[in-house]
Design an enzyme around this catalytic site. Structure first.
Site, PDB file in Angstrom:
ATOM      1  N   GLU A  68      -2.502   5.760   2.878  1.00 21.03           N
ATOM      2  CA  GLU A  68      -2.245   3.715   2.726  1.00 21.03           C
ATOM      3  C   GLU A  68      -3.581   3.124   2.050  1.00 21.03           C
ATOM      4  O   GLU A  68      -3.476   2.291   1.256  1.00 21.03           O
ATOM      5  CB  GLU A  68      -1.694   2.856   4.009  1.00 21.03           C
TER       6      GLU A  68
ATOM      7  N   HIS B 171      12.540   4.495  13.402  1.00 22.08           N
ATOM      8  CA  HIS B 171      12.397   4.972  11.753  1.00 22.08           C
ATOM      9  C   HIS B 171      13.319   6.155  11.024  1.00 22.08           C
ATOM     10  O   HIS B 171      13.561   7.068  11.991  1.00 22.08           O
ATOM     11  CB  HIS B 171      11.104   5.618  11.515  1.00 22.08           C
TER      12      HIS B 171
ATOM     13  N   ARG C  44       2.331   8.071   9.728  1.00 24.25           N
ATOM     14  CA  ARG C  44       2.120   8.937   9.476  1.00 24.25           C
ATOM     15  C   ARG C  44       1.145   9.742  10.418  1.00 24.25           C
ATOM     16  O   ARG C  44       1.079  11.136  11.193  1.00 24.25           O
ATOM     17  CB  ARG C  44       1.774   9.543   8.104  1.00 24.25           C
TER      18      ARG C  44
ATOM     19  N   GLU D   4      -0.290  -9.115  -1.569  1.00 24.00           N
ATOM     20  CA  GLU D   4      -0.955  -8.651  -0.572  1.00 24.00           C
ATOM     21  C   GLU D   4      -2.495  -7.793  -0.454  1.00 24.00           C
ATOM     22  O   GLU D   4      -1.697  -6.230  -0.488  1.00 24.00           O
ATOM     23  CB  GLU D   4       0.083  -7.867   0.463  1.00 24.00           C
TER      24      GLU D   4
ATOM     25  N   ASP E  17       0.732  -1.342  -0.143  1.00 20.97           N
ATOM     26  CA  ASP E  17      -0.083   0.037   0.321  1.00 20.97           C
ATOM     27  C   ASP E  17       1.023   1.335   0.318  1.00 20.97           C
ATOM     28  O   ASP E  17       0.353   2.219   0.358  1.00 20.97           O
ATOM     29  CB  ASP E  17      -0.596  -0.335   1.346  1.00 20.97           C
TER      30      ASP E  17
ATOM     31  N   HIS F 180       5.985   5.113  13.950  1.00 18.07           N
ATOM     32  CA  HIS F 180       6.130   5.709  12.441  1.00 18.07           C
ATOM     33  C   HIS F 180       5.455   6.187  11.990  1.00 18.07           C
ATOM     34  O   HIS F 180       5.346   7.253  10.889  1.00 18.07           O
ATOM     35  CB  HIS F 180       7.531   4.840  11.570  1.00 18.07           C
TER      36      HIS F 180
HETATM   37  C1  UD1 Z   1       6.536   4.507   3.976  1.00 17.32           C
HETATM   38  C2  UD1 Z   1       4.545   3.783   3.676  1.00 17.32           C
HETATM   39  C3  UD1 Z   1       4.322   3.699   4.831  1.00 17.32           C
HETATM   40  C4  UD1 Z   1       5.096   2.428   5.194  1.00 17.32           C
HETATM   41  C5  UD1 Z   1       6.463   2.527   5.801  1.00 17.32           C
HETATM   42  C6  UD1 Z   1       7.325   1.652   6.090  1.00 17.32           C
HETATM   43  C7  UD1 Z   1       3.572   5.644   1.908  1.00 17.32           C
HETATM   44  C8  UD1 Z   1       2.978   6.381   1.963  1.00 17.32           C
HETATM   45  N1  UD1 Z   1       4.207   5.363   3.409  1.00 17.32           N
HETATM   46  O1  UD1 Z   1       6.073   5.981   5.124  1.00 17.32           O
HETATM   47  O2  UD1 Z   1       3.084   2.728   3.971  1.00 17.32           O
HETATM   48  O3  UD1 Z   1       4.830   1.325   6.814  1.00 17.32           O
HETATM   49  O4  UD1 Z   1       7.126   3.665   4.721  1.00 17.32           O
HETATM   50  O5  UD1 Z   1       8.366   2.263   7.158  1.00 17.32           O
HETATM   51  O6  UD1 Z   1       4.238   4.818   0.807  1.00 17.32           O
HETATM   52  N2  UD1 Z   1      13.423   8.706   4.824  1.00 17.32           N
HETATM   53  C9  UD1 Z   1      14.734   8.811   5.267  1.00 17.32           C
HETATM   54  N3  UD1 Z   1      15.474   7.698   4.810  1.00 17.32           N
HETATM   55  C10 UD1 Z   1      15.307   6.095   4.655  1.00 17.32           C
HETATM   56  C11 UD1 Z   1      14.018   6.144   4.806  1.00 17.32           C
HETATM   57  C12 UD1 Z   1      13.586   7.530   5.270  1.00 17.32           C
HETATM   58  O7  UD1 Z   1      15.664   9.741   5.231  1.00 17.32           O
HETATM   59  O8  UD1 Z   1      15.853   5.667   4.234  1.00 17.32           O
HETATM   60  C13 UD1 Z   1      12.754   9.698   4.819  1.00 17.32           C
HETATM   61  C14 UD1 Z   1      12.799  10.261   4.514  1.00 17.32           C
HETATM   62  O9  UD1 Z   1      12.746  11.833   4.385  1.00 17.32           O
HETATM   63  C15 UD1 Z   1      11.440  10.285   3.895  1.00 17.32           C
HETATM   64  C16 UD1 Z   1      10.607  10.442   5.701  1.00 17.32           C
HETATM   65  O10 UD1 Z   1      11.463   9.573   6.188  1.00 17.32           O
HETATM   66  O11 UD1 Z   1      11.303  11.994   4.143  1.00 17.32           O
HETATM   67  C17 UD1 Z   1       9.488   9.487   5.646  1.00 17.32           C
HETATM   68  O12 UD1 Z   1       9.210   8.117   4.431  1.00 17.32           O
HETATM   69  P1  UD1 Z   1       8.193   8.298   3.124  1.00 17.32           P
HETATM   70  O13 UD1 Z   1       8.325   7.043   2.234  1.00 17.32           O
HETATM   71  O14 UD1 Z   1       7.812   9.768   2.672  1.00 17.32           O
HETATM   72  O15 UD1 Z   1       6.905   7.912   4.523  1.00 17.32           O
HETATM   73  P2  UD1 Z   1       6.839   6.830   5.964  1.00 17.32           P
HETATM   74  O16 UD1 Z   1       6.557   7.609   6.885  1.00 17.32           O
HETATM   75  O17 UD1 Z   1       8.535   5.755   5.781  1.00 17.32           O
HETATM   76  N1  UDP Z   2      12.243  -4.134  10.177  1.00 15.90           N
HETATM   77  C1  UDP Z   2      13.282  -4.218  10.052  1.00 15.90           C
HETATM   78  N2  UDP Z   2      14.038  -3.650  11.318  1.00 15.90           N
HETATM   79  C2  UDP Z   2      13.576  -2.455  12.121  1.00 15.90           C
HETATM   80  C3  UDP Z   2      12.383  -1.762  12.343  1.00 15.90           C
HETATM   81  C4  UDP Z   2      11.336  -3.026  10.997  1.00 15.90           C
HETATM   82  O1  UDP Z   2      14.055  -4.817   9.449  1.00 15.90           O
HETATM   83  O2  UDP Z   2      14.555  -1.385  13.263  1.00 15.90           O
HETATM   84  C5  UDP Z   2      11.356  -4.814   9.216  1.00 15.90           C
HETATM   85  C6  UDP Z   2       9.974  -5.606  10.243  1.00 15.90           C
HETATM   86  O3  UDP Z   2      10.427  -6.463  10.521  1.00 15.90           O
HETATM   87  C7  UDP Z   2       8.946  -5.328   9.061  1.00 15.90           C
HETATM   88  C8  UDP Z   2       8.572  -4.571   8.053  1.00 15.90           C
HETATM   89  O4  UDP Z   2      10.631  -3.809   8.714  1.00 15.90           O
HETATM   90  O5  UDP Z   2       8.592  -6.763   8.646  1.00 15.90           O
HETATM   91  C9  UDP Z   2       8.146  -4.115   8.614  1.00 15.90           C
HETATM   92  O6  UDP Z   2       8.718  -1.935   7.914  1.00 15.90           O
HETATM   93  P1  UDP Z   2       7.994  -0.949   8.519  1.00 15.90           P
HETATM   94  O7  UDP Z   2       7.196  -1.316  10.370  1.00 15.90           O
HETATM   95  O8  UDP Z   2       8.465   0.221   8.140  1.00 15.90           O
HETATM   96  O9  UDP Z   2       6.767  -1.024   7.803  1.00 15.90           O
HETATM   97  P2  UDP Z   2       4.870  -1.474   7.436  1.00 15.90           P
HETATM   98  O10 UDP Z   2       4.887  -2.894   7.585  1.00 15.90           O
HETATM   99  O11 UDP Z   2       3.796  -0.507   8.704  1.00 15.90           O
HETATM  100  O12 UDP Z   2       4.177  -1.035   7.098  1.00 15.90           O
END
Ligand code: UD1
Ligand code: UDP
Length: 387
Positions: free
Chosen positions: A140, A243, A213, A126, A104, A211
């Site tokens: 999502e 995160h 939003r 999924e 999602d 994490h």
């Molecule tokens: C995204 C997904 C969410 C998922 C999550 C998993 C969307 C809308 N949301 O949310 O469904 O649960 O990922 O973790 O797609 N950032 C870094 N480095 C990284 C990753 C993220 O700096 O390696 C920062 C970026 O600046 C970004 C912020 O984190 O602006 C948020 O990341 P983003 O992918 O936009 O949304 P998530 O809240 O992580």
């Molecule tokens: N996870 C990981 N390292 C971490 C935190 C989570 O490998 O420090 C893995 C966890 O096992 C799970 C996945 O990341 O499989 C979940 O990711 P996240 O919570 O970011 O996203 P969501 O599942 O909510 O979309």
């Protein structure tokens, strides 16, 4: 669209951009790489930069194309626009027979949309999870619904998810109940190697991730204060892999940094995360994937959200949806820590998310449809048009 010649492997573009997509598409990518019937073309969008790359090597995924879309504090509209444009270009260059997206995220939605524009059929792994609340989780829930309108194949992890899709009008012959590939991956990783647990003491061990939003800002700060209250018991060790999102760090660091009993660590790679999960006593999380993994390792999970698209774990008794109120968080966690009978019931509730063979079911169905004398194209047999 004509049928696929059986001597030529089906060229499948797997689009992934975030940590959970890497984890949940890895079993599909590995299975395709080991099959003569498929040629996997893995595209990473880089929606997550560090957290995605941290996963890929460990998970045995061979990346063909890496895009670089992430910007610090990225806005959803800008991210979506960049993703659709870059993925459309990659699809025109590679001409895959199908595009596979998972879950999602914005990457998944943009992958499905770009494929639709390029007239390439989409498989959704999924599929069918719903909270029924369009803006929770945000964005999502909407993403997943929209992908459901585009996909040709809907691989639902559970019977309930499959039912959501048919209730929405998706034809039953395009919906397949497979289990969740997250279980495939967890079993693969646990068999593959041993990571290092992040827990350091013999205290009661609580693993926390936050994490989402819709929880960021004041609500997440209040959740941080609830964790501080829990740590004041003095008999717990709380490990919280933070995160990378700056919005998450802005909320949690001021509340928790340096607090006794709370260890803030960088995101753990999957091996270390699996080891940490395996060692913990209790999970507090707003994550989707962790709600699925915790019951597989007999760990009670308290879900710090007001909705869940994974009610199966709650109904099985393995997880509890407790919301975001600090008193509820502290109260529910303490009850589990202090009531061995209650703890045992949750820990033994079992895993409703599959048997670890979801990816092979996905491949079998795709192979059958590409080999059969039926059109597979999104335009020829889209989910809502007559075949
Ligand atoms: C995204 C997904 C969410 C998922 C999550 C998993 C969307 C809308 N949301 O949310 O469904 O649960 O990922 O973790 O797609 N950032 C870094 N480095 C990284 C990753 C993220 O700096 O390696 C920062 C970026 O600046 C970004 C912020 O984190 O602006 C948020 O990341 P983003 O992918 O936009 O949304 P998530 O809240 O992580
Ligand atoms: N996870 C990981 N390292 C971490 C935190 C989570 O490998 O420090 C893995 C966890 O096992 C799970 C996945 O990341 O499989 C979940 O990711 P996240 O919570 O970011 O996203 P969501 O599942 O909510 O979309």
């Amino acid at each position: 669209m004509s049928t696929h010649p059986s001597a030529v492997p089906v060229r499948a573009m797997l689009v992934l951009g975030t940590r959970p997509e890497a984890i949940k598409l890895a079993p599909v990518a590995r299975a395709m790489a080991g099959s003569e019937q498929f040629e996997p073309v893995v595209v990473t969008t880089g929606q997550h930069r560090e957290m995605l790359h941290q996963m890929l090597g460990l998970l045995g995924v061979d990346v063909r194309i890496s895009l670089d879309v992430m910007r610090t504090r990225q806005e959803l509209s800008d991210l979506t626009a960049r993703l659709v444009q870059e993925l459309g270009g990659a699809m025109r260059a590679q001409r895959p027979d199908l595009v596979v997206v998972q879950g999602d995220t914005t990457t998944a939605l943009a992958g499905a949309l770009a494929a639709f524009y390029e007239k390439i059929p989409v498989a959704h792994v999924e599929a069918g999870l719903r909270t029924g609340v369009l803006d929770n989780p945000f964005p999502e829930e909407l993403n997943r619904c929209l992908i459901g309108r585009i996909a040709r194949w809907h691989f639902a992890p559970t019977a309930r998810a499959a039912r959501h899709l048919t209730d929405e009008g998706v034809r039953a012959e395009q919906v397949f109940t497979t289990g969740n590939t997250v279980i495939d991956n967890l079993l693969w990783v646990l068999a593959e190697g041993t990571g290092a647990s992040a827990f350091r003491t013999e205290a009661r061990r609580i693993l926390v991730t936050l994490h989402r939003r819709e929880n960021q800002g004041d609500r997440m700060r209040a959740m941080g204060r609830a964790l501080r209250r829990l740590a004041h018991r003095g008999d717990v060790e709380i490990v919280l892999p933070l995160h990378k999102s700056p919005a998450v760090r802005d909320a949690l660091l001021p509340e928790l940094d340096g607090h006794p009993g709370i260890e803030l660590v960088e995101p753990l790679d999957y091996l270390d995360f699996a080891a940490t999960l395996a060692e913990c006593d209790l999970v507090l999380t707003d994550s989707g994937g962790i709600q699925e993994e915790a019951p597989s390792l007999s760990k009670p999970a308290l879900v710090l959200r007001t909705t869940t698209e994974r009610p199966e774990a709650v109904e099985a008794g393995a997880a509890r949806l407790i919301g975001t109120d600090p008193d509820a968080i502290v109260g529910c966690a303490e009850r589990l820590l202090d009531d061995p009978e209650e703890y045992r019931r949750m820990a033994n509730a079992g895993n409703p998310f599959g048997d670890g063979r979801a990816a092979s079911r996905v491949l079998a169905q795709l192979a059958e449809d590409f080999a059969a004398d039926v059109p597979v194209g999104a335009t020829a047999a889209g989910p809502y048009s007559a075949a």
